[in-house]
Every structure is written in C-alpha cells, then in structure tokens.
Scaffold this active site. Sequence first.
Site, PDB file in Angstrom:
ATOM      1  N   ARG A 110       1.433  -8.435  46.498  1.00 30.27           N
ATOM      2  CA  ARG A 110       1.570  -7.333  45.545  1.00 30.27           C
ATOM      3  C   ARG A 110       2.566  -6.371  46.187  1.00 30.27           C
ATOM      4  O   ARG A 110       2.250  -5.725  47.207  1.00 30.27           O
ATOM      5  CB  ARG A 110       0.238  -6.659  45.275  1.00 30.27           C
ATOM      6  CG  ARG A 110       0.386  -5.374  44.485  1.00 30.27           C
ATOM      7  CD  ARG A 110      -0.890  -4.895  43.851  1.00 30.27           C
ATOM      8  NE  ARG A 110      -1.211  -5.690  42.676  1.00 30.27           N
ATOM      9  CZ  ARG A 110      -2.100  -5.327  41.743  1.00 30.27           C
ATOM     10  NH1 ARG A 110      -2.764  -4.196  41.865  1.00 30.27           N
ATOM     11  NH2 ARG A 110      -2.327  -6.094  40.696  1.00 30.27           N
ATOM     12  N   HIS A 119       4.225  -8.939  36.180  1.00 26.07           N
ATOM     13  CA  HIS A 119       2.828  -9.223  36.527  1.00 26.07           C
ATOM     14  C   HIS A 119       2.418 -10.520  35.822  1.00 26.07           C
ATOM     15  O   HIS A 119       1.590 -10.514  34.894  1.00 26.07           O
ATOM     16  CB  HIS A 119       1.943  -8.047  36.102  1.00 26.07           C
ATOM     17  CG  HIS A 119       0.599  -8.009  36.761  1.00 26.07           C
ATOM     18  ND1 HIS A 119       0.191  -8.909  37.723  1.00 26.07           N
ATOM     19  CD2 HIS A 119      -0.456  -7.158  36.592  1.00 26.07           C
ATOM     20  CE1 HIS A 119      -1.036  -8.621  38.114  1.00 26.07           C
ATOM     21  NE2 HIS A 119      -1.452  -7.567  37.442  1.00 26.07           N
ATOM     22  N   GLN A 123      -1.363 -11.668  35.359  1.00 22.53           N
ATOM     23  CA  GLN A 123      -2.073 -10.891  34.342  1.00 22.53           C
ATOM     24  C   GLN A 123      -1.798 -11.441  32.950  1.00 22.53           C
ATOM     25  O   GLN A 123      -2.723 -11.615  32.133  1.00 22.53           O
ATOM     26  CB  GLN A 123      -1.641  -9.422  34.408  1.00 22.53           C
ATOM     27  CG  GLN A 123      -2.285  -8.559  33.353  1.00 22.53           C
ATOM     28  CD  GLN A 123      -3.791  -8.477  33.533  1.00 22.53           C
ATOM     29  OE1 GLN A 123      -4.249  -8.113  34.600  1.00 22.53           O
ATOM     30  NE2 GLN A 123      -4.556  -8.806  32.506  1.00 22.53           N
ATOM     31  N   ASP A 170      -1.336  -0.462  28.309  1.00 27.73           N
ATOM     32  CA  ASP A 170      -1.501  -0.337  29.764  1.00 27.73           C
ATOM     33  C   ASP A 170      -1.347   1.144  30.085  1.00 27.73           C
ATOM     34  O   ASP A 170      -0.954   1.947  29.214  1.00 27.73           O
ATOM     35  CB  ASP A 170      -0.425  -1.196  30.466  1.00 27.73           C
ATOM     36  CG  ASP A 170      -0.587  -1.248  31.985  1.00 27.73           C
ATOM     37  OD1 ASP A 170      -1.653  -0.837  32.503  1.00 27.73           O
ATOM     38  OD2 ASP A 170       0.363  -1.690  32.663  1.00 27.73           O
ATOM     39  N   CYS A 219      -4.936  -4.572  30.656  1.00 30.31           N
ATOM     40  CA  CYS A 219      -5.046  -5.270  31.945  1.00 30.31           C
ATOM     41  C   CYS A 219      -6.010  -4.565  32.893  1.00 30.31           C
ATOM     42  O   CYS A 219      -6.522  -5.181  33.820  1.00 30.31           O
ATOM     43  CB  CYS A 219      -3.670  -5.415  32.579  1.00 30.31           C
ATOM     44  SG  CYS A 219      -2.876  -3.837  32.971  1.00 30.31           S
ATOM     45  N   ARG A 262      -8.877 -13.560  34.802  1.00 25.84           N
ATOM     46  CA  ARG A 262      -7.993 -13.541  35.978  1.00 25.84           C
ATOM     47  C   ARG A 262      -8.435 -14.608  36.994  1.00 25.84           C
ATOM     48  O   ARG A 262      -7.600 -15.282  37.594  1.00 25.84           O
ATOM     49  CB  ARG A 262      -7.991 -12.156  36.641  1.00 25.84           C
ATOM     50  CG  ARG A 262      -7.340 -11.051  35.801  1.00 25.84           C
ATOM     51  CD  ARG A 262      -5.841 -11.252  35.636  1.00 25.84           C
ATOM     52  NE  ARG A 262      -5.147 -11.352  36.908  1.00 25.84           N
ATOM     53  CZ  ARG A 262      -4.756 -10.299  37.644  1.00 25.84           C
ATOM     54  NH1 ARG A 262      -4.952  -9.075  37.221  1.00 25.84           N
ATOM     55  NH2 ARG A 262      -4.114 -10.475  38.791  1.00 25.84           N
TER      56      ARG A 262
HETATM   57  N1  NVA Z   1       1.405  -1.289  35.052  1.00 26.05           N
HETATM   58  C1  NVA Z   1       0.312  -1.113  35.973  1.00 26.05           C
HETATM   59  C2  NVA Z   1      -0.494  -2.349  36.049  1.00 26.05           C
HETATM   60  C3  NVA Z   1      -1.699  -2.266  36.938  1.00 26.05           C
HETATM   61  C4  NVA Z   1      -2.462  -3.563  37.006  1.00 26.05           C
HETATM   62  C5  NVA Z   1       0.846  -0.744  37.334  1.00 26.05           C
HETATM   63  O1  NVA Z   1       1.833  -1.338  37.787  1.00 26.05           O
HETATM   64  O2  NVA Z   1       0.290   0.157  37.962  1.00 26.05           O
HETATM   65  N1   CP Z   2      -4.939  -5.766  36.230  1.00 23.18           N
HETATM   66  C1   CP Z   2      -4.794  -5.729  37.552  1.00 23.18           C
HETATM   67  O1   CP Z   2      -3.886  -6.358  38.130  1.00 23.18           O
HETATM   68  O2   CP Z   2      -5.726  -4.991  38.191  1.00 23.18           O
HETATM   69  P1   CP Z   2      -5.729  -4.551  39.705  1.00 23.18           P
HETATM   70  O3   CP Z   2      -4.616  -3.557  39.903  1.00 23.18           O
HETATM   71  O4   CP Z   2      -7.077  -3.947  39.929  1.00 23.18           O
HETATM   72  O5   CP Z   2      -5.494  -5.768  40.570  1.00 23.18           O
END
Ligand code: NVA
Ligand code: CP
Length: 312
Positions: A112, A139, A142, A229, A268, A296
């Site tokens: 990540r 992502h 997701q 989101d 998500c 997931r």
């Molecule tokens: N768009 C959000 C998704 C979190 C799972 C982020 O990048 O923070």
């Molecule tokens: N949706 C998602 O990726 O959640 P987290 O940020 O908790 O991993």
Amino acid sequence: MSPQPIRHFLDLWRLDAATIRAILEEARRRKAARAGWTRGRADADAPAAGRTLAMVFEKTSTRTRFSFDAAMRQLGGSVIIANAMDMQLGRGEPVEDTARVLSRMVDAVMIRAHRHDDLERFAQVADVPVINGLTDRSHPCQVLADILTIEEQGGSIADKILAWVGDGNNVCASLIHAVGKLGGVLRIACPADYHPDLHDLARAGNAGSVQIVHDAREAVAGADCVLTDTWVSMGDTDHDARIAAFEPFQVDEALMSQAHPDAIFLHCLPAHRGEEVTDAVIDGPCSRVFDEAENRIHVQKAVLAWCFGGVC
Ligand code: NVA
Ligand code: CP
C-alpha cells in the site's frame, strides 16, 4: 524452456478480460466452497502452503490488512506485515533495494503505497509477484470485490449501469479500468475540479462506456448500483476545499430514490457518515457495504492464487 513471467497484480488495465473473469470466478468458487466454515479453517487444497506474503503499508488500513492476512491463512500460507515507517524504507532506503531484499525472503509482496510510481519501481526489480494494495492512483483489489458484490445480485456488470458519485479518485480509476475491460456503463458524477485522471479513461479499453457528468441525479437515474467513497482520501491536503466542493454529491435517500428500484449501494469503507453518505443509506436496505468488505477476502485469495500460478 523460458521461465514464466512474474504475475504482478498492479492494475486491472494491465490484465486481459479473460484473466479478470477467471480471478472473479475463482473468488466465487472458493467463497461458495467454504460456506459455513469457521474463518480460520484452511481451504482443502491450500495452494499457498509453504509460501509467505509480505505486506508493506505506507498508509493505514483495516480491510486490506485483515483480508490479505486472513486470505493467506485460508490458502495455507503465512504473512509478514510491516509499516513502511518501521522499515529502512521509511529512512530512505531505495525502493529497488527493498524489493531485491524482500524477493529473497518471501514469495509475494503486497504494497500500500503513497506514490503509484513507487509500486511500479518495486515491481520492476522484484523477483516475486507484487500486488497493489492501494496507491494514490488505483485500488484494483477493492474494485474486484465491488464487482463480485454487484454480480452476486445477479447478472454481469456488462449489463449494468453503475453510478459513481463523488471524487474521481483511486477507487474510481480502478472502476474505470474494470468497465473498460469487462463492459457496462459507468456514469461518474463529480465536481469539475475533481475529475478522474483522463489517462485512465484512455487506457481503460472500450468494452464499456464511461461518462462524466456534474450532476449526481443525472448519474444515478435508473442506475443498478450507486457507489461512493470518502471526499478526502489518504494523502489529500485540501480538506476544506473538498468538503465544500463535494457537498452537492452526498448520497442520501432522495438521491437513491432516483436509481433503479432494485439498486444497491456500495462504499469501499471507511465511510464518513454525514459527508459522502447518510446513515439512512449506508445502514438501509440497499446497502451491501459489509458484503463488499467480506468479499475482499475472497477476491484477495483469488488474486494470490493467480499470482502463485494457479487459476488460469
Ligand atoms: N480513496 C480512499 C480509499 C480508502 C480505502 C483513500 O485512498 O483514502
Ligand atoms: N477499502 C479499503 O481498502 O479499506 P482499508 O483502507 O481499511 O484497507
């Protein structure tokens, strides 16, 4: 015989439709096969037995972290989890050197990352599969879980109208890639300053159609699935400007009433209740957000099985 290319899972636009379909089918098959089992019990075939997944987090996570960990256990493998700031990576060790070292110690790496380019640099030198666990640009794990959830309602996304309401962000980008590969209609309602990256539209493929509008009701009219989101993603710095710009894009009951009568709502997570979605919608009868979160695990398992050379 030449060696098989390493199966990195970096973005949906890099995969062909048949591979994406095979991964989704694997997820469905494994989910069905373990209905009613305790969550810690391993699948009968244990395709990751003897394998270790490293997980590197530059940003916080709940779903991605727990689902990959549970997924590896159910596949019979093990995990090593690290926050990047606890690694030498956090003190400036080059991404490439980190990739070379982890490649000697584990069988796959999920990252990540703040910067998508760092994920790509890591994968370029890694000798083991690298999986995108979210970057600033996409992502894909997701969105596979989202498609699995949508198709559990019946039918293919190729025959659906999806409405994305809010930020043209990383999750939206992967949804664009998915529709480009698998088909379907994706209507994106976003403020003018928060469009998705137009490169994503260009390279998505043309199996489906993507439209950008600036009115949430126009996007949602007759849609089979409404997705949103957070308005402020991890790493975004313009919090106040975003909250102001996105205010007309809240998913509330009035907006959901414009969708198809059987429409579902997806997010998500984590959700910011009272901002991008109201309690009445996320806790209401259309919401499938916790099925989506559970999916997931099932998708992660299929992605891992594919990376390890199974599935197709
Ligand atoms: N768009 C959000 C998704 C979190 C799972 C982020 O990048 O923070
Ligand atoms: N949706 C998602 O990726 O959640 P987290 O940020 O908790 O991993």
